[in-house]
Design a protein around this motif. Structure first.
Motif, mmCIF file in Angstrom:
data_model
loop_
_atom_site.group_PDB
_atom_site.id
_atom_site.type_symbol
_atom_site.label_atom_id
_atom_site.label_comp_id
_atom_site.label_asym_id
_atom_site.label_seq_id
_atom_site.Cartn_x
_atom_site.Cartn_y
_atom_site.Cartn_z
ATOM 1 N N LEU A 107 4.562 4.770 1.824
ATOM 2 C CA LEU A 107 3.202 5.324 1.901
ATOM 3 C C LEU A 107 2.455 5.133 0.580
ATOM 4 O O LEU A 107 1.266 4.822 0.559
ATOM 5 C CB LEU A 107 3.260 6.813 2.260
ATOM 6 N N LEU A 108 3.183 5.294 -0.510
ATOM 7 C CA LEU A 108 2.571 5.115 -1.824
ATOM 8 C C LEU A 108 2.080 3.673 -1.993
ATOM 9 O O LEU A 108 0.967 3.428 -2.460
ATOM 10 C CB LEU A 108 3.597 5.453 -2.911
ATOM 11 N N ALA A 109 2.918 2.733 -1.583
ATOM 12 C CA ALA A 109 2.548 1.312 -1.691
ATOM 13 C C ALA A 109 1.285 1.029 -0.876
ATOM 14 O O ALA A 109 0.369 0.354 -1.350
ATOM 15 C CB ALA A 109 3.707 0.433 -1.229
ATOM 16 N N GLN A 110 1.226 1.593 0.334
ATOM 17 C CA GLN A 110 0.027 1.404 1.183
ATOM 18 C C GLN A 110 -1.215 1.919 0.483
ATOM 19 O O GLN A 110 -2.244 1.262 0.431
ATOM 20 C CB GLN A 110 0.189 2.199 2.477
ATOM 21 N N LYS A 111 -1.098 3.112 -0.085
ATOM 22 C CA LYS A 111 -2.235 3.759 -0.743
ATOM 23 C C LYS A 111 -2.723 2.954 -1.947
ATOM 24 O O LYS A 111 -3.906 2.925 -2.239
ATOM 25 C CB LYS A 111 -1.766 5.150 -1.200
ATOM 26 N N LEU A 112 -1.796 2.306 -2.628
ATOM 27 C CA LEU A 112 -2.154 1.552 -3.835
ATOM 28 C C LEU A 112 -2.494 0.084 -3.530
ATOM 29 O O LEU A 112 -2.955 -0.639 -4.402
ATOM 30 C CB LEU A 112 -0.976 1.572 -4.834
ATOM 31 N N GLY A 113 -2.206 -0.340 -2.301
ATOM 32 C CA GLY A 113 -2.365 -1.755 -1.972
ATOM 33 C C GLY A 113 -1.278 -2.588 -2.644
ATOM 34 O O GLY A 113 -1.466 -3.758 -2.985
ATOM 35 N N TYR A 114 -0.117 -1.993 -2.842
ATOM 36 C CA TYR A 114 1.023 -2.662 -3.472
ATOM 37 C C TYR A 114 2.026 -3.100 -2.394
ATOM 38 O O TYR A 114 1.931 -2.693 -1.237
ATOM 39 C CB TYR A 114 1.749 -1.682 -4.413
ATOM 40 N N VAL A 115 3.014 -3.874 -2.816
ATOM 41 C CA VAL A 115 4.075 -4.293 -1.904
ATOM 42 C C VAL A 115 5.236 -3.295 -2.020
ATOM 43 O O VAL A 115 5.602 -2.904 -3.132
ATOM 44 C CB VAL A 115 4.574 -5.715 -2.278
ATOM 45 N N TYR A 116 5.781 -2.905 -0.895
ATOM 46 C CA TYR A 116 6.927 -1.991 -0.904
ATOM 47 C C TYR A 116 8.224 -2.790 -0.757
ATOM 48 O O TYR A 116 8.338 -3.623 0.141
ATOM 49 C CB TYR A 116 6.797 -0.980 0.243
ATOM 50 N N ILE A 117 9.181 -2.529 -1.630
ATOM 51 C CA ILE A 117 10.473 -3.228 -1.531
ATOM 52 C C ILE A 117 11.618 -2.226 -1.432
ATOM 53 O O ILE A 117 11.873 -1.445 -2.354
ATOM 54 C CB ILE A 117 10.665 -4.188 -2.726
ATOM 55 N N ASP A 118 12.297 -2.276 -0.279
ATOM 56 C CA ASP A 118 13.385 -1.355 0.016
ATOM 57 C C ASP A 118 14.705 -2.049 -0.341
ATOM 58 O O ASP A 118 15.247 -2.816 0.455
ATOM 59 C CB ASP A 118 13.323 -1.029 1.521
ATOM 60 N N THR A 119 15.218 -1.784 -1.541
ATOM 61 C CA THR A 119 16.430 -2.509 -1.963
ATOM 62 C C THR A 119 17.668 -2.020 -1.214
ATOM 63 O O THR A 119 18.609 -2.778 -1.023
ATOM 64 C CB THR A 119 16.658 -2.395 -3.486
#
Ligand code: DC
Length: 233
Positions: free
Chosen positions: A24-36
């Motif tokens: 959700l944070l990545a969406q809000k910032l327009g960033y890419v989310y990476i689930d390691t």
């Protein structure tokens, strides 16, 4: 307005709410989310499917060949193992139970660490895991260490599994024991054990809603982005 790009590392023990918050944070910032964690889970799924979990612990040459011949990729919100979409399969309780055995293997960690470093190179990422702030991006501009009581984490994991599957076959108590065991293994392995980086901000989410967690980190992220020399356009 496009925000400048920094690296946000979110670490913490199993089921502490990292993935949901990070996404959700990545969406809000327009960033890419990476689930390691998903990448380690894909390796564990392959080991389980081929029934080689034990052999990987003892046969160095086999481990090398197993790691070299395994292709793990993330795309958007899907996880790919050797060309097959395994997004759902990696979330089973069987995979959760065996993943610490696989993620403790140095050869597996080396391979996945290299991929993760590359994925975060251009910044503008929120990466969650166990060793992001300590080993993968020790210079990340913002590091969060998320934790919650083991009871709360078991409750959340139970609700999450229940929402997906009415016939659970596992109790909250079993999940709690499972989470304790996994924390123990993750914190005590020789290579990149789970620990809070000295400069990470600790966030206890036991009494927070997902929205509150996201909002807290979002505020911290904006502060960092605004006064950060390391941020890129
Ligand atoms: O976050 P998760 O529960 O999906 O992670 C699965 C396992 O992978 C976890 O038990 C520890 C391991 N892991 C790790 O060792 N290092 C990471 N960066 C991410 C996960």
């Amino acid at each position: 307005m496009t925000l400048k790009k920094i690296v946000i590392a979110i670490d913490g023990p199993a089921a502490s709410g990292k993935s949901t918050t990070a996404k959700l944070l990545a969406q809000k910032l327009g960033y890419v989310y990476i689930d390691t964690g998903a990448m380690y889970r894909a390796f564990a799924l392959k080991a389980l499917t081929q029934d080689v979990l034990e052999r990987l612990q003892t046969d160095e040459a086999f481990l090398r060949q197993f790691v070299d011949s395994t292709d793990v990729r993330l795309s958007e919100s899907s996880v790919w193992l050797d060309g097959k979409d395994v997004t759902t399969e990696i979330r089973t309780n069987d995979v959760s139970k065996s993943v610490s055995k696989v993620s403790a293997l140095k050869a597996v960690r080396e391979k996945l660490s290299a991929i993760q470093k590359k994925l975060g190179e251009a910044k503008g990422v929120v990466m969650d895991g166990r060793d992001i702030g300590t080993a993968i991006f020790p210079n990340a501009e913002l590091k969060i260490y998320m934790l919650a009581s083991v009871q709360e984490r078991a409750k959340r994991r139970y609700a999450e599994l229940k929402a997906k599957n009415a016939e659970l076959g596992v109790t909250i108590e079993e999940l709690e024991a499972e989470i304790r065991r996994r924390d123990e293994e993750d914190m005590n392995r020789a290579v990149s054990p789970l620990r809070k980086a000295d400069d990470a901000i600790e966030l206890d989410t036991s009494a927070l809603t997902i929205e509150e967690q996201v909002e807290r980190i979002y505020k911290l992220a904006l502060e960092k982005i605004n006064d950060c020399k390391g941020a890129v356009q």
